[in-house]
Write a protein that holds these residues in place. Structure first.
Motif, mmCIF file in Angstrom:
data_model
loop_
_atom_site.group_PDB
_atom_site.id
_atom_site.type_symbol
_atom_site.label_atom_id
_atom_site.label_comp_id
_atom_site.label_asym_id
_atom_site.label_seq_id
_atom_site.Cartn_x
_atom_site.Cartn_y
_atom_site.Cartn_z
ATOM 1 N N THR A 124 -22.176 -53.211 -43.573
ATOM 2 C CA THR A 124 -22.283 -53.795 -42.154
ATOM 3 C C THR A 124 -24.292 -53.129 -42.859
ATOM 4 O OG1 THR A 124 -21.063 -54.719 -41.416
ATOM 5 C CG2 THR A 124 -23.161 -53.289 -40.126
ATOM 6 N N SER A 125 -24.764 -51.972 -42.581
ATOM 7 C CA SER A 125 -25.112 -50.647 -43.020
ATOM 8 C C SER A 125 -25.049 -49.807 -43.955
ATOM 9 C CB SER A 125 -25.678 -49.575 -41.338
ATOM 10 O OG SER A 125 -24.044 -49.080 -41.554
ATOM 11 N N ILE A 126 -26.611 -49.260 -44.803
ATOM 12 C CA ILE A 126 -26.794 -48.202 -45.401
ATOM 13 C C ILE A 126 -27.410 -47.163 -44.473
ATOM 14 C CG2 ILE A 126 -27.678 -47.675 -46.699
ATOM 15 C CD1 ILE A 126 -25.767 -49.526 -48.142
ATOM 16 N N GLN A 127 -27.183 -45.363 -44.906
ATOM 17 C CA GLN A 127 -27.803 -44.297 -44.275
ATOM 18 C C GLN A 127 -28.794 -43.854 -45.558
ATOM 19 O OE1 GLN A 127 -26.808 -40.665 -41.933
ATOM 20 N NE2 GLN A 127 -25.545 -42.169 -40.741
ATOM 21 N N ILE A 128 -29.787 -43.828 -45.177
ATOM 22 C CA ILE A 128 -31.012 -43.230 -46.498
ATOM 23 C C ILE A 128 -31.649 -42.326 -45.994
ATOM 24 C CG2 ILE A 128 -32.045 -44.898 -46.441
ATOM 25 C CD1 ILE A 128 -31.370 -45.162 -50.038
ATOM 26 N N ILE A 129 -31.843 -40.502 -46.573
ATOM 27 C CA ILE A 129 -33.293 -40.500 -46.259
ATOM 28 C C ILE A 129 -34.241 -41.408 -46.749
ATOM 29 C CG2 ILE A 129 -34.371 -38.256 -47.243
ATOM 30 C CD1 ILE A 129 -31.412 -37.012 -47.919
ATOM 31 N N TYR A 163 -18.446 -51.738 -40.616
ATOM 32 C CA TYR A 163 -18.261 -50.451 -42.382
ATOM 33 C C TYR A 163 -19.601 -50.084 -43.001
ATOM 34 C CZ TYR A 163 -16.669 -53.538 -45.758
ATOM 35 O OH TYR A 163 -16.323 -54.516 -46.444
ATOM 36 N N GLY A 164 -20.176 -49.270 -43.782
ATOM 37 C CA GLY A 164 -21.700 -49.199 -44.445
ATOM 38 C C GLY A 164 -20.913 -47.679 -45.365
ATOM 39 N N VAL A 165 -22.444 -47.397 -45.878
ATOM 40 C CA VAL A 165 -22.292 -46.592 -46.817
ATOM 41 C C VAL A 165 -23.510 -45.908 -46.293
ATOM 42 C CG1 VAL A 165 -22.335 -45.746 -49.011
ATOM 43 C CG2 VAL A 165 -21.791 -47.710 -48.360
ATOM 44 N N SER A 166 -23.598 -44.440 -46.393
ATOM 45 C CA SER A 166 -23.944 -43.378 -45.986
ATOM 46 C C SER A 166 -24.469 -43.053 -47.780
ATOM 47 C CB SER A 166 -23.713 -42.223 -45.919
ATOM 48 O OG SER A 166 -24.821 -41.511 -45.412
ATOM 49 N N ALA A 211 -24.819 -50.568 -53.181
ATOM 50 C CA ALA A 211 -23.544 -50.929 -51.680
ATOM 51 C C ALA A 211 -23.375 -51.468 -51.376
ATOM 52 C CB ALA A 211 -23.412 -49.331 -51.118
ATOM 53 N N ILE A 212 -24.932 -52.692 -51.157
ATOM 54 C CA ILE A 212 -25.203 -54.099 -50.350
ATOM 55 C C ILE A 212 -25.077 -54.823 -51.131
ATOM 56 C CG2 ILE A 212 -26.692 -52.689 -49.213
ATOM 57 C CD1 ILE A 212 -28.701 -54.178 -50.347
ATOM 58 N N GLU A 213 -24.293 -54.607 -52.712
ATOM 59 C CA GLU A 213 -23.735 -55.517 -53.275
ATOM 60 C C GLU A 213 -22.474 -56.243 -52.294
ATOM 61 O OE1 GLU A 213 -23.347 -55.086 -57.108
ATOM 62 O OE2 GLU A 213 -25.344 -54.851 -57.481
ATOM 63 N N TYR A 214 -21.652 -55.424 -51.829
ATOM 64 C CA TYR A 214 -20.608 -56.176 -50.917
ATOM 65 C C TYR A 214 -20.959 -56.941 -50.036
ATOM 66 C CZ TYR A 214 -17.991 -53.173 -54.467
ATOM 67 O OH TYR A 214 -17.619 -52.481 -55.622
ATOM 68 N N ALA A 265 -28.121 -53.496 -42.150
ATOM 69 C CA ALA A 265 -29.363 -52.811 -40.893
ATOM 70 C C ALA A 265 -29.196 -51.032 -42.026
ATOM 71 C CB ALA A 265 -28.092 -51.875 -40.105
ATOM 72 N N VAL A 266 -30.549 -50.773 -41.155
ATOM 73 C CA VAL A 266 -30.741 -49.356 -42.030
ATOM 74 C C VAL A 266 -31.137 -48.249 -41.419
ATOM 75 C CG1 VAL A 266 -32.910 -47.880 -43.481
ATOM 76 C CG2 VAL A 266 -32.131 -50.306 -43.851
ATOM 77 N N ILE A 267 -30.162 -47.100 -41.494
ATOM 78 C CA ILE A 267 -29.971 -46.140 -40.791
ATOM 79 C C ILE A 267 -31.102 -44.869 -41.575
ATOM 80 C CG2 ILE A 267 -28.667 -43.858 -39.071
ATOM 81 C CD1 ILE A 267 -26.572 -46.053 -39.783
ATOM 82 N N VAL A 268 -31.614 -44.286 -41.096
ATOM 83 C CA VAL A 268 -32.568 -43.306 -41.563
ATOM 84 C C VAL A 268 -32.495 -41.784 -41.482
ATOM 85 C CG1 VAL A 268 -35.556 -41.866 -42.551
ATOM 86 C CG2 VAL A 268 -34.721 -45.302 -42.430
#
Length: 328
Positions: A170-175, A150-153, A163-166, A197-200
């Protein structure tokens, strides 16, 4: 196309993925046939990461993906979806285990699978990120086998940092794009250090950075670039990356001068993002096969020079940053 490890997971993904918002809805008329063909073209070009959400066309996007993958057989790409935006009203108190499990069960059915590769909280209210019980619920659903990761957008850099303090995010989606450069200031460094992981997303600023939009471009009534320019439906940062339309057009003309001969502006803008080693995968959308192939071709461009990267930063600082930098 290069491949990257997807954070701490066992997945390896292509650096250019496929964003499936456009084949779901809110981008004007895209037929299911064209949507399926766009995804097919991306997969044929080597894409191994597909991003969708349960609200894209009320499940339409997920169902198209399921149909394409079922018909192709063979190795499956990593498929990420999102949950939370089905809440009405969309408030922090709605992020309960029961609601999240219901959303996940629906996505499992739409995608015709037994376990989600990745589920992301879909730009939740900031307060959700201060509720450990929400992430505990996701841990429970992972233990139950309904999700693998699981991750957070997120909308804001501050939300990403929280969010990445948790430890199991696994991943963050960000603009992040030429018009939204703030994530590179601090967040990317922190994500890399924690192997997140960084999802753009919104890599082309809703098409502005394709260089094909003009003042006279007409958008369909149901296209968010028409109805959400002032954030009437959802966060304004999702439309043209939050940059005022006229300002964006002015900045595009400056960026155009930097595009190498023979390359499209869209490919240039995607390659600009890939120059940052903290980025795991970018998810440009596509309405048809040609756009999907064009997106994938960005991986073939030569690395951009230090002079070009400096010039894009100057354009951002002078024209764009005053409108977006501290907001997101």
């Amino acid at each position: 196309m290069r491949n990257h490890a997807f954070g701490r997971t066992s997945f390896t993904v292509s650096e250019i993925g496929f964003g499936a918002w456009q084949i779901g809805g809110s981008w004007g008329d895209v037929s299911e046939t064209d949507g399926a063909k766009a995804l097919e073209a991306a997969l044929d070009a080597g894409v191994t990461f597909v991003d969708t959400a349960d609200v894209y066309g009320d499940g339409r996007s997920e169902k198209i993906i399921a149909g394409v993958l079922k018909s192709r057989g063979g190795n499956r790409p990593m498929v990420a979806t999102k949950a939370g935006r089905r809440l009405s009203p969309h408030v922090a108190n709605g992020y309960t285990k029961a609601n999240l499990e219901g959303f996940i069960d629906r996505s499992l059915k739409n995608l015709e699978i037994d376990s989600l590769d990745l589920v992301q909280l879909h730009c939740p209210p900031t307060e959700v990120l201060y509720r450990p019980e929400v992430f505990g619920a996701l841990d429970d659903l992972r233990r139950a086998g309904k999700i693998r990761n699981y991750g957070v957008s997120v909308e804001k850099v501050e939300e990403a940092l929280k969010a990445i303090e948790y430890p199991d995010v696994t991943s963050i989606q960000i603009i992040y794009n030429i018009f939204r450069q703030r994530p590179a200031d601090l967040f990317f460094r922190e994500a890399k250090q924690k192997n997140v992981a960084v999802i753009v997303r919104v890599p082309l600023a809703s098409g502005l950075l394709s260089g094909k939009i003009t003042r006279d471009t007409a958008f369909a009534k149901d296209d968010h670039r028409n109805f959400n320019r002032h954030g009437d439906a959802f966060d304004v940062g999702e439309t043209f990356a939050g940059v005022p339309f006229e300002v964006g057009l002015q900045a595009v003309e400056e960026v155009r001068k930097l595009v190498p001969r023979g390359a499209s502006m869209a490919a240039f803008a995607l390659k600009w993002i890939l120059m940052n080693e903290a980025v795991t995968v970018i998810i440009p959308g596509a309405r048809n096969e040609a756009q999907a192939r064009g997106n994938a071709a960005a991986a073939e461009l030569a690395a951009l020079s230090a002079e070009v990267m400096t010039a894009t930063k100057e354009i951002y600082a002078r024209l764009v940053a005053p409108h977006v930098h501290q907001r997101w």
